[in-house]
Write a protein that holds these residues in place. Structure first.
Motif, PDB file in Angstrom:
ATOM      1  N   PRO A 108       0.822  -1.232   0.000  1.00 52.13           N
ATOM      2  CA  PRO A 108       0.000   0.000   0.000  1.00 52.13           C
ATOM      3  C   PRO A 108       0.849   1.272   0.000  1.00 52.13           C
ATOM      4  CG  PRO A 108      -0.796  -1.578   1.637  1.00 52.13           C
ATOM      5  CD  PRO A 108       0.496  -2.100   1.130  1.00 52.13           C
ATOM      6  N   LYS A 109       2.096   1.139   0.464  1.00 51.39           N
ATOM      7  CA  LYS A 109       2.947   2.325   0.540  1.00 51.39           C
ATOM      8  C   LYS A 109       3.710   2.596  -0.749  1.00 51.39           C
ATOM      9  CE  LYS A 109       3.586   1.705   5.527  1.00 51.39           C
ATOM     10  NZ  LYS A 109       4.574   1.508   6.630  1.00 51.39           N
ATOM     11  N   ASP A 110       3.602   1.681  -1.685  1.00 53.07           N
ATOM     12  CA  ASP A 110       4.309   1.847  -2.965  1.00 53.07           C
ATOM     13  C   ASP A 110       3.721   3.044  -3.701  1.00 53.07           C
ATOM     14  OD1 ASP A 110       5.644   1.692  -5.328  1.00 53.07           O
ATOM     15  OD2 ASP A 110       5.098  -0.394  -5.758  1.00 53.07           O
ATOM     16  N   PRO A 111       4.575   3.981  -4.129  1.00 56.88           N
ATOM     17  CA  PRO A 111       4.049   5.176  -4.827  1.00 56.88           C
ATOM     18  C   PRO A 111       3.405   4.827  -6.170  1.00 56.88           C
ATOM     19  CG  PRO A 111       6.444   5.142  -4.848  1.00 56.88           C
ATOM     20  CD  PRO A 111       6.033   4.060  -3.916  1.00 56.88           C
ATOM     21  N   LYS A 112       3.759   3.674  -6.753  1.00 56.34           N
ATOM     22  CA  LYS A 112       3.194   3.279  -8.061  1.00 56.34           C
ATOM     23  C   LYS A 112       2.072   2.245  -7.911  1.00 56.34           C
ATOM     24  CE  LYS A 112       7.503   4.053 -10.603  1.00 56.34           C
ATOM     25  NZ  LYS A 112       8.501   3.428 -11.502  1.00 56.34           N
TER      26      LYS A 112
END
Length: 486
Positions: free
Chosen positions: A304-308
């Protein structure tokens, strides 16, 4: 080369005529034999009467009239003059021989008569036969160039039954009257049999035709018998026992054939649906694999923290949607094929329906030509659109990448039929694939189930039409749909 065999009708006709001819010949032969026997009986009885009359007169002369001593030596003297008198009375020549066979006297003035030569001495075999026979009577048949004669020999005796000599009677067989009667009879018989033969020919023709009529009907029904269609039973009235048994056997065979056809059709349908189920399962499994892999990959890499994260979710969604669309396409193709076309029997203008179907195709390389503005047929609107769009889609998919595409759609009328042709310049159909082109699950494309052309053929044939094609590899294919106007 095997010689041609006569039909049963021809053989019956020939045998009946042959029977009449054989009967005619046999009756003619029996008639000739009967006339011959009657003639023989007539001459035998006539000779017997002549012998009895001459012998009676000879006995009368010997026992009543002569003044000579009755003996073998005086036989010449006794009949010196009487022999001519007796011959004149009975109009027959006869001779007298002594017991040794030497000629004593003859009623014929010449020893060699104009008819048959009178022997001066009887042959030994004649004497032996006269002496050995119980009645002392012998008849000899003589044939000369002038006719047939009978020469009878009888021993004459005195009042005490003492042999005195041999009485020889010469009798000419005159068969001219009998022969003329026979000729007239055979001539009348011939006329009668000519008439009978003509009547028999006509009679035999109709009888043979009547006898073989039932067989001809059975033969026609047998020629029309087909395994893949409903066959009619044979109904023949007034059939003979043999024909009735043959018809019963044929009708029983038709019942068994229909039962076998039903069982075979059920078996083929079951087998076809099994194959179709396998094909559908296989086609559905193909998109399921990438869908499963995509979901598993998403589970492992989800952060969920992945910017993409939004971009990746969008990619995963597109992959799933693409595979879902593929499965939906497979399901639709199968559903369309399985659904039998409903026969609405609408009166449609093929030109108008073709224009409507072609509105979904915007490609510039597709040309449409209409020979007339109105060609009316009895068809279902939805099914006709389905036929046209499937053929055009197949033509588009058949176009090769190495050439400029060209598709030509034509609608015209020929011989009371509406004709729709779809021509492309695609890769064509190979000779080995030609027999399989309308099979439900056959396809040469890398995707799809190959149900389109099978469905088109099913729809067209439901409306008593036909679909054919001509193709040349690497040059193109033309499909032709023929729909009857009534």
């Amino acid at each position: 080369m095997r010689p041609a065999r006569l039909s049963l009708r021809s053989r019956i006709f020939a045998y009946m005529i042959l029977l009449i001819l054989v009967a005619s010949i046999l009756i003619a032969l029996v008639s000739i034999y009967q006339y011959s026997e009657q003639s023989n009986d007539y001459h035998e009885k006539r000779l017997e009467r002549k012998e009895d009359q001459v012998r009676s007169n000879v006995n009368y002369v010997i026992n009543k009239e002569t003044t000579y001593v009755i003996s073998e030596e005086n036989l010449r003297l006794i009949f010196k003059d009487a022999i001519y008198k007796i011959a004149d009375i009975h109009n027959v020549d006869f001779n007298l021989y002594d017991l040794s066979g030497t000629l004593i006297n003859t009623s014929d003035t010449s020893i060699a008569s104009n008819e048959v030569e009178v022997p001066t001495c009887l042959p030994v075999d004649v004497l032996n036969k006269i002496n050995t026979l119980v009645d002392k009577h012998y008849v000899e048949e003589i044939k000369t160039e002038k006719g047939e004669f009978q020469s009878s020999y009888t021993i004459i005796t005195d009042a005490k039954s003492k042999p005195l000599g041999i009485l020889n009677l010469q009798y000419e067989r005159d068969d001219s009257f009998s022969n003329n009667e026979l000729k007239e009879f055979l001539l009348r018989l011939g006329y009668a049999y000519i008439v009978m033969l003509l009547v028999a020919i006509v009679f035999a023709y109709f009888i043979s035709r009547y006898i073989t009529r039932s067989l001809k009907s059975i033969g026609e029904k047998l020629d029309q018998t087909r395994f893949n269609q409903r066959n009619e039973k044979i109904i023949v009235e007034d059939a003979g026992e043999e024909i009735f048994n043959l018809i019963s056997a044929y009708n029983g065979m038709i019942d068994e054939l229909e039962e076998s056809a039903v069982k075979l059709a059920m078996s083929e349908r079951e087998q076809a649906w099994r194959e179709m189920a396998k094909q559908v399962a296989h086609e559905i499994k193909n998109p399921l694999t990438p869908m499963r892999l995509s979901v598993q990959s998403f589970q492992r890499k989800f952060d969920p923290k992945d910017p993409k994260i939004l971009q990746k979710v969008d990619e995963y969604s597109k992959t799933l949607i693409q595979q879902i669309d593929t499965m939906s396409s497979i399901a639709s193709a199968f559903s369309n094929f399985a659904k039998m076309p409903a026969q609405q029997n609408e009166m449609l203008n093929v030109v108008e329906i073709t224009r409507l179907a072609m509105d979904i195709f915007n490609e510039d390389y597709i040309t449409v030509y209409f020979e007339r503005e109105e060609i009316i047929v009895k068809f279902d609107r939805t099914q006709l659109i389905r036929v046209i769009t499937n053929l055009v889609k197949n033509a588009i998919q058949a176009i090769a990448n190495d050439r400029a595409p060209l598709i030509d759609v034509r609608v015209f009328e020929r011989d009371g039929n509406a004709i729709i042709t779809v021509e492309d310049n695609g890769i064509g159909i190979s000779k080995e694939n030609t027999p399989k082109i309308f099979e439900p699950k056959f396809t040469t494309k890398t995707s799809g189930m190959g149900l389109g052309l099978g469905m088109v053929k099913n729809i067209v044939e439901t409306y008593n039409g036909s679909i054919t094609f001509t193709s040349e590899e690497h040059k193109g294919t033309t499909f032709t749909v023929t729909i009857p106007k009534n």
